[in-house]
Design a protein around this motif. Structure first.
Motif, short mmCIF file in Angstrom:
data_model
loop_
_atom_site.label_atom_id
_atom_site.label_comp_id
_atom_site.label_asym_id
_atom_site.label_seq_id
_atom_site.Cartn_x
_atom_site.Cartn_y
_atom_site.Cartn_z
N HIS A 1 0.82 -1.21 0.00
CA HIS A 1 0.00 0.00 0.00
C HIS A 1 0.85 1.26 0.00
CE1 HIS A 1 -3.28 -2.74 0.87
NE2 HIS A 1 -2.59 -3.19 1.90
N CYS A 2 1.93 1.26 0.81
CA CYS A 2 2.76 2.47 0.92
C CYS A 2 4.24 2.22 0.60
CB CYS A 2 2.61 3.08 2.31
SG CYS A 2 3.30 2.08 3.64
N ASP A 3 4.62 0.97 0.26
CA ASP A 3 5.98 0.59 -0.14
C ASP A 3 7.04 0.71 0.96
OD1 ASP A 3 5.23 -0.17 -2.73
OD2 ASP A 3 5.35 1.91 -3.42
N VAL A 4 6.63 0.78 2.22
CA VAL A 4 7.59 0.83 3.31
C VAL A 4 8.15 -0.58 3.53
CG1 VAL A 4 7.79 1.14 5.81
CG2 VAL A 4 6.61 2.83 4.44
N VAL A 5 9.45 -0.66 3.77
CA VAL A 5 10.12 -1.95 3.93
C VAL A 5 10.46 -2.19 5.40
CG1 VAL A 5 12.15 -3.32 3.31
CG2 VAL A 5 11.13 -1.77 1.64
N GLY A 6 10.11 -3.38 5.90
CA GLY A 6 10.55 -3.83 7.20
C GLY A 6 9.90 -3.21 8.42
N ARG A 7 8.93 -2.32 8.27
CA ARG A 7 8.25 -1.72 9.42
C ARG A 7 6.87 -2.35 9.51
NH1 ARG A 7 9.07 2.34 12.32
NH2 ARG A 7 7.02 3.24 12.02
N PHE A 8 6.76 -3.36 10.36
CA PHE A 8 5.52 -4.13 10.45
C PHE A 8 5.43 -4.76 11.82
CE2 PHE A 8 8.73 -7.19 9.61
CZ PHE A 8 8.34 -8.30 10.30
N TYR A 9 4.26 -5.28 12.12
CA TYR A 9 4.08 -6.14 13.29
C TYR A 9 3.06 -7.19 12.90
CZ TYR A 9 0.15 -2.92 14.17
OH TYR A 9 -0.97 -2.15 14.06
N LYS A 10 3.05 -8.30 13.63
CA LYS A 10 2.12 -9.38 13.32
C LYS A 10 0.72 -9.00 13.76
CE LYS A 10 5.30 -13.10 13.04
NZ LYS A 10 5.30 -14.50 12.80
N ALA A 11 -0.24 -9.21 12.87
CA ALA A 11 -1.64 -8.96 13.19
C ALA A 11 -2.18 -10.16 13.97
CB ALA A 11 -2.43 -8.74 11.91
N LYS A 12 -3.41 -10.07 14.41
CA LYS A 12 -4.00 -11.18 15.17
C LYS A 12 -4.28 -12.39 14.30
CE LYS A 12 -6.02 -8.30 18.72
NZ LYS A 12 -7.21 -7.81 19.38
N LYS A 13 -4.53 -12.17 13.01
CA LYS A 13 -4.78 -13.28 12.10
C LYS A 13 -3.47 -13.98 11.76
CE LYS A 13 -7.66 -10.23 9.76
NZ LYS A 13 -8.07 -9.65 8.50
N PRO A 14 -3.48 -15.30 11.60
CA PRO A 14 -2.25 -16.01 11.26
C PRO A 14 -1.71 -15.60 9.89
CG PRO A 14 -4.12 -17.53 11.36
CD PRO A 14 -4.62 -16.19 11.73
N ARG A 15 -0.40 -15.49 9.79
CA ARG A 15 0.31 -15.17 8.54
C ARG A 15 -0.05 -13.80 7.97
NH1 ARG A 15 -1.49 -20.20 8.57
NH2 ARG A 15 -3.20 -19.77 7.17
N VAL A 16 -0.58 -12.92 8.80
CA VAL A 16 -0.92 -11.56 8.37
C VAL A 16 -0.07 -10.58 9.16
CG1 VAL A 16 -2.75 -9.82 8.23
CG2 VAL A 16 -3.28 -12.21 7.76
N TYR A 17 0.50 -9.62 8.45
CA TYR A 17 1.29 -8.56 9.08
C TYR A 17 0.51 -7.25 8.94
CZ TYR A 17 5.00 -12.00 8.53
OH TYR A 17 5.74 -13.13 8.57
N ARG A 18 0.85 -6.28 9.76
CA ARG A 18 0.23 -4.96 9.66
C ARG A 18 1.35 -3.92 9.52
NH1 ARG A 18 -4.46 -4.52 13.18
NH2 ARG A 18 -5.34 -5.51 11.35
N CYS A 19 1.19 -3.03 8.57
CA CYS A 19 2.16 -1.95 8.34
C CYS A 19 2.22 -1.08 9.60
CB CYS A 19 1.75 -1.13 7.13
SG CYS A 19 2.90 0.22 6.76
N ALA A 20 3.42 -0.74 10.03
CA ALA A 20 3.59 0.07 11.24
C ALA A 20 3.65 1.56 10.95
CB ALA A 20 4.85 -0.37 11.98
N GLU A 21 3.56 1.95 9.69
CA GLU A 21 3.55 3.37 9.36
C GLU A 21 2.25 3.99 9.83
OE1 GLU A 21 5.83 5.62 7.77
OE2 GLU A 21 7.05 3.98 8.53
N LYS A 22 2.35 5.10 10.53
CA LYS A 22 1.19 5.75 11.13
C LYS A 22 0.11 6.10 10.10
CE LYS A 22 0.53 8.84 14.94
NZ LYS A 22 1.14 9.83 15.81
N VAL A 23 0.52 6.52 8.92
CA VAL A 23 -0.45 6.93 7.89
C VAL A 23 -1.06 5.74 7.14
CG1 VAL A 23 0.58 9.19 7.56
CG2 VAL A 23 1.35 7.27 6.18
#
Length: 79
Positions: A29-51
């Motif tokens: 969505h925003c092309d940010v690399v490596g800034r993430f955390y694991k979401a509650k769903k398995p195998r899903v990550y969430r972008c850590a960028e505030k916007v």
């Protein structure tokens, strides 16, 4: 070769993550690399960028289309 190259979807995801994300997940969505955390769903990550803060997976926007059926139904190594 009659057996699939990958024995389960988790093995496919691990391989895709190592090939497509060598420096960590990339937000489609925003092309940010490596800034993430694991979401509650398995195998899903969430972008850590505030916007952004959108969910992402390694199969999101994949060339192959349907992320529910990866390569366990007949993917074989190319020769």
């Amino acid at each position: 070769m009659s057996e699939p190259y990958f024995q389960n979807d988790e093995a496919v995801r691990e391989m895709l993550e190592s090939v497509l994300w060598p420096h960590g997940p990339v937000c489609p969505h925003c092309d940010v690399v490596g800034r993430f955390y694991k979401a509650k769903k398995p195998r899903v990550y969430r972008c850590a960028e505030k916007v952004c803060r959108k969910d992402l997976t390694v199969t999101m926007k994949a060339v192959r289309g349907d992320p529910r059926s990866l390569c366990t139904s007949g993917c074989k190594p190319s020769t």
